[in-house]
Design a protein around this motif. Structure first.
Motif, PDB file in Angstrom:
ATOM      1  N   GLY A   1      -1.924   8.464  15.938  1.00 14.29           N
ATOM      2  CA  GLY A   1      -3.031   7.752  15.313  1.00 14.29           C
ATOM      3  C   GLY A   1      -2.820   7.422  13.851  1.00 14.29           C
ATOM      4  N   GLN A   2      -1.783   7.972  13.226  1.00 17.57           N
ATOM      5  CA  GLN A   2      -1.523   7.680  11.819  1.00 17.57           C
ATOM      6  C   GLN A   2      -0.883   6.290  11.687  1.00 17.57           C
ATOM      7  OE1 GLN A   2      -2.595   9.523   9.416  1.00 17.57           O
ATOM      8  NE2 GLN A   2      -3.128  11.393  10.503  1.00 17.57           N
ATOM      9  N   THR A   3      -0.999   5.712  10.494  1.00 19.73           N
ATOM     10  CA  THR A   3      -0.496   4.354  10.283  1.00 19.73           C
ATOM     11  C   THR A   3       0.629   4.349   9.255  1.00 19.73           C
ATOM     12  OG1 THR A   3      -2.720   3.517  10.720  1.00 19.73           O
ATOM     13  CG2 THR A   3      -1.146   1.985   9.714  1.00 19.73           C
ATOM     14  N   PRO A   4       1.882   4.340   9.690  1.00 21.19           N
ATOM     15  CA  PRO A   4       3.004   4.302   8.755  1.00 21.19           C
ATOM     16  C   PRO A   4       2.956   3.039   7.892  1.00 21.19           C
ATOM     17  CG  PRO A   4       3.756   4.858  10.967  1.00 21.19           C
ATOM     18  CD  PRO A   4       2.338   4.386  11.092  1.00 21.19           C
ATOM     19  N   THR A   5       3.517   3.135   6.706  1.00 18.05           N
ATOM     20  CA  THR A   5       3.614   1.958   5.833  1.00 18.05           C
ATOM     21  C   THR A   5       5.036   1.396   5.834  1.00 18.05           C
ATOM     22  OG1 THR A   5       3.983   3.429   3.938  1.00 18.05           O
ATOM     23  CG2 THR A   5       1.726   2.695   4.341  1.00 18.05           C
ATOM     24  N   HIS A   6       5.881   1.932   6.689  1.00 20.36           N
ATOM     25  CA  HIS A   6       7.259   1.484   6.850  1.00 20.36           C
ATOM     26  C   HIS A   6       7.253   0.205   7.681  1.00 20.36           C
ATOM     27  CE1 HIS A   6      11.458   2.046   8.658  1.00 20.36           C
ATOM     28  NE2 HIS A   6      11.667   1.962   7.363  1.00 20.36           N
ATOM     29  N   VAL A   7       7.692  -0.902   7.099  1.00 23.66           N
ATOM     30  CA  VAL A   7       7.537  -2.222   7.714  1.00 23.66           C
ATOM     31  C   VAL A   7       8.203  -2.314   9.081  1.00 23.66           C
ATOM     32  CG1 VAL A   7       8.061  -4.677   7.462  1.00 23.66           C
ATOM     33  CG2 VAL A   7       7.284  -3.363   5.479  1.00 23.66           C
ATOM     34  N   ALA A   8       9.409  -1.816   9.211  1.00 25.63           N
ATOM     35  CA  ALA A   8      10.113  -1.916  10.503  1.00 25.63           C
ATOM     36  C   ALA A   8       9.379  -1.128  11.586  1.00 25.63           C
ATOM     37  CB  ALA A   8      11.550  -1.411  10.364  1.00 25.63           C
TER      38      ALA A   8
ATOM     39  N   ALA B   1       0.835  -1.206   0.000  1.00 21.66           N
ATOM     40  CA  ALA B   1       0.000   0.000   0.000  1.00 21.66           C
ATOM     41  C   ALA B   1       0.866   1.251   0.000  1.00 21.66           C
ATOM     42  CB  ALA B   1      -0.934  -0.008   1.210  1.00 21.66           C
ATOM     43  N   GLY B   2       1.973   1.210   0.728  1.00 21.97           N
ATOM     44  CA  GLY B   2       2.880   2.348   0.760  1.00 21.97           C
ATOM     45  C   GLY B   2       3.562   2.577  -0.571  1.00 21.97           C
ATOM     46  N   VAL B   3       4.042   1.506  -1.182  1.00 19.42           N
ATOM     47  CA  VAL B   3       4.712   1.629  -2.479  1.00 19.42           C
ATOM     48  C   VAL B   3       3.747   2.207  -3.514  1.00 19.42           C
ATOM     49  CG1 VAL B   3       5.806   0.368  -4.366  1.00 19.42           C
ATOM     50  CG2 VAL B   3       6.347  -0.222  -1.988  1.00 19.42           C
ATOM     51  N   GLN B   4       2.510   1.731  -3.522  1.00 20.56           N
ATOM     52  CA  GLN B   4       1.516   2.258  -4.448  1.00 20.56           C
ATOM     53  C   GLN B   4       1.273   3.739  -4.221  1.00 20.56           C
ATOM     54  OE1 GLN B   4      -2.031  -0.100  -4.050  1.00 20.56           O
ATOM     55  NE2 GLN B   4      -1.252  -1.753  -5.334  1.00 20.56           N
ATOM     56  N   SER B   5       1.298   4.160  -2.970  1.00 22.49           N
ATOM     57  CA  SER B   5       0.999   5.561  -2.658  1.00 22.49           C
ATOM     58  C   SER B   5       2.062   6.512  -3.202  1.00 22.49           C
ATOM     59  CB  SER B   5       0.864   5.753  -1.144  1.00 22.49           C
ATOM     60  OG  SER B   5       2.134   5.721  -0.500  1.00 22.49           O
ATOM     61  N   GLY B   6       3.296   6.043  -3.331  1.00 28.67           N
ATOM     62  CA  GLY B   6       4.376   6.940  -3.747  1.00 28.67           C
ATOM     63  C   GLY B   6       4.851   6.768  -5.173  1.00 28.67           C
TER      64      GLY B   6
ATOM     65  N   ASP C   1       4.240   5.911 -12.653  1.00 24.02           N
ATOM     66  CA  ASP C   1       4.945   5.397 -13.838  1.00 24.02           C
ATOM     67  C   ASP C   1       6.156   4.546 -13.450  1.00 24.02           C
ATOM     68  OD1 ASP C   1       3.093   6.773 -15.344  1.00 24.02           O
ATOM     69  OD2 ASP C   1       4.390   8.526 -15.609  1.00 24.02           O
ATOM     70  N   ASP C   2       5.962   3.691 -12.442  1.00 26.52           N
ATOM     71  CA  ASP C   2       6.992   2.740 -11.987  1.00 26.52           C
ATOM     72  C   ASP C   2       8.210   3.400 -11.366  1.00 26.52           C
ATOM     73  OD1 ASP C   2       5.461   0.539 -12.839  1.00 26.52           O
ATOM     74  OD2 ASP C   2       6.212   0.759 -14.886  1.00 26.52           O
ATOM     75  N   LYS C   3       8.099   4.665 -11.007  1.00 24.35           N
ATOM     76  CA  LYS C   3       9.163   5.339 -10.258  1.00 24.35           C
ATOM     77  C   LYS C   3       8.560   5.922  -8.986  1.00 24.35           C
ATOM     78  CE  LYS C   3      12.320   6.703 -13.982  1.00 24.35           C
ATOM     79  NZ  LYS C   3      13.052   7.851 -14.596  1.00 24.35           N
ATOM     80  N   MET C   4       9.412   6.132  -7.979  1.00 26.02           N
ATOM     81  CA  MET C   4       8.947   6.701  -6.732  1.00 26.02           C
ATOM     82  C   MET C   4       9.055   8.226  -6.805  1.00 26.02           C
ATOM     83  SD  MET C   4       7.983   4.081  -5.015  1.00 26.02           S
ATOM     84  CE  MET C   4       7.748   4.698  -3.356  1.00 26.02           C
ATOM     85  N   PHE C   5       7.899   8.885  -6.744  1.00 23.88           N
ATOM     86  CA  PHE C   5       7.877  10.341  -6.713  1.00 23.88           C
ATOM     87  C   PHE C   5       7.405  10.852  -5.353  1.00 23.88           C
ATOM     88  CE2 PHE C   5       8.337   9.787 -11.191  1.00 23.88           C
ATOM     89  CZ  PHE C   5       8.988  10.933 -11.624  1.00 23.88           C
ATOM     90  N   GLY C   6       7.228   9.936  -4.412  1.00 24.22           N
ATOM     91  CA  GLY C   6       6.901  10.300  -3.045  1.00 24.22           C
ATOM     92  C   GLY C   6       7.386   9.200  -2.120  1.00 24.22           C
ATOM     93  N   VAL C   7       8.119   9.560  -1.078  1.00 27.35           N
ATOM     94  CA  VAL C   7       8.531   8.563  -0.091  1.00 27.35           C
ATOM     95  C   VAL C   7       7.299   8.231   0.750  1.00 27.35           C
ATOM     96  CG1 VAL C   7      10.157   7.962   1.728  1.00 27.35           C
ATOM     97  CG2 VAL C   7      10.814   9.642  -0.012  1.00 27.35           C
ATOM     98  N   PRO C   8       6.866   6.982   0.816  1.00 23.90           N
ATOM     99  CA  PRO C   8       5.650   6.643   1.555  1.00 23.90           C
ATOM    100  C   PRO C   8       5.764   7.021   3.028  1.00 23.90           C
ATOM    101  CG  PRO C   8       6.355   4.818   0.164  1.00 23.90           C
ATOM    102  CD  PRO C   8       7.478   5.813   0.171  1.00 23.90           C
ATOM    103  N   LEU C   9       4.706   7.632   3.538  1.00 19.89           N
ATOM    104  CA  LEU C   9       4.686   7.985   4.957  1.00 19.89           C
ATOM    105  C   LEU C   9       3.615   7.183   5.687  1.00 19.89           C
ATOM    106  CD1 LEU C   9       5.642   9.607   7.349  1.00 19.89           C
ATOM    107  CD2 LEU C   9       4.152  11.499   6.624  1.00 19.89           C
TER     108      LEU C   9
END
Length: 331
Positions: free
Chosen positions: A245-252, A34-39, A42-50
């Protein structure tokens, strides 16, 4: 947000954050899907998932002992509350406010794709049927009061709506209200996954990402951004965001949250929703394409008792026409 990143990337206002992530020793594999999709664009990361902030369920344990998991349970709850007091309801549907989430969850839980050739098409008969279910929730099943107004789903749960006589046992709202509901309800506050109101399990919402302006080209500034990212994506630091209350998408960081579910109660619960999260359709100026739906359609669904599917279809055609006009402005 994912959909905003798409637009400003197209307008060349932001740059690929891949090099910044690499310099900070962060990779796509550090985030869930979900985090990767958010950022990504066109198959490149234009936002670091938060984070992902999905439509979230809060409930009053003094009125319902366990989190409802589907609409049938909510309907039964509503019937028992109505038998006790006609001013008590299972949940509330807003007239305006967070209605985008309600429109997209109706699509997601019914397996309907609203995107069509770059614009939002609301005219699917099955989608109209789904939206008429919201109408039935108000005017037939009485699970929600009618005409609750702006952010009514939250206000009725807090019993602070303009008509303060109406109160709900459950609310489906944004996680940003966590501190307010926690302060009001204390130990009586329950948190659950978005229930299945329609055909299949799904929740929707938005995402925060960190983008870098296209104008940034100074190497010292770039190095500073990389250092900031390295600091921020240390689990002990990013966990501060989860505590609110926010939910990070960073696995660690999610793993750290799981170790202390009481401290990170909402984030811990909402990470269970990441696997059923459906992002908003990726179309140009999504919010503008949704404007007519948000400003007109949901108000009719929750405020006009005699609304028919035929009436609704006429409004959905207007909304689709407006969305297509917005899409046509794309350069």
């Amino acid at each position: 947000m994912r959909r905003t990143s798409t637009r400003i990337k197209k307008n060349q206002l932001i740059q690929d954050v891949g090099p910044f992530m690499e310099a900070a020793e962060i990779s796509e594999s550090d985030f869930n899907e979900a985090g990767v999709q958010s950022g990504s664009v066109d198959d490149k990361m234009f936002g670091v998932p938060l984070d992902i902030h999905p439509l979230t369920m809060f409930y009053n344990k003094d009125m319902v002992k366990e989190a409802p998991t589907d609409y049938e349970q909510l309907k039964q709850l509503g019937e028992s509350l109505q038998a006790e007091d006609s001013n008590l309801y299972a949940f509330g549907l807003p007239s305006t406010g967070l209605t985008t989430f309600y429109f997209t969850v109706a699509a997601a839980q019914n397996g309907i794709d609203l995107a069509k050739e770059g614009y939002l098409d609301f005219t699917d008969s099955a989608y109209a049927d789904a939206l008429m279910q919201y109408h039935a929730m108000v005017f037939e099943d009485k699970t929600s009061p009618e005409k609750l107004g702006l952010d009514g789903e939250f206000q009725a749960f807090m019993k602070s709506a303009e008509d303060s006589s109406k109160q709900t046992a459950v609310t489906f709202t944004g996680p940003w209200y966590y501190q307010a509901v926690k302060e009001k309800y204390g130990d009586a506050l329950g948190i659950g996954k978005m229930p299945t109101l329609f055909e299949q399990e799904a929740t929707t919402g938005n995402a925060h990402t960190i983008a870098v302006a296209a104008a940034v080209d100074d190497q010292e500034t770039k190095d500073g951004i990389a250092e900031f990212l390295k600091f921020m994506y240390t689990p002990e630091n990013l966990a501060n965001w989860a505590e609110s209350g926010q939910t990070p998408t960073h696995v660690a960081t999610l793993e750290l949250i799981s170790e202390d579910p009481e401290k990170y109660a909402l984030a811990n619960q909402n990470q269970e929703q990441l696997d059923i999260y459906e992002p908003a359709p990726r179309v140009y100026q999504f919010d503008e394409q949704m404007r007519y739906m948000n400003e007109v359609v949901f108000t009719k669904l929750t405020g006009e008792a005699n609304l028919t599917k035929e009436d609704l279809m006429a409004e959905l055609e207007k909304a689709t026409k407006a969305a297509k006009q917005v899409a046509d402005t794309q350069q």
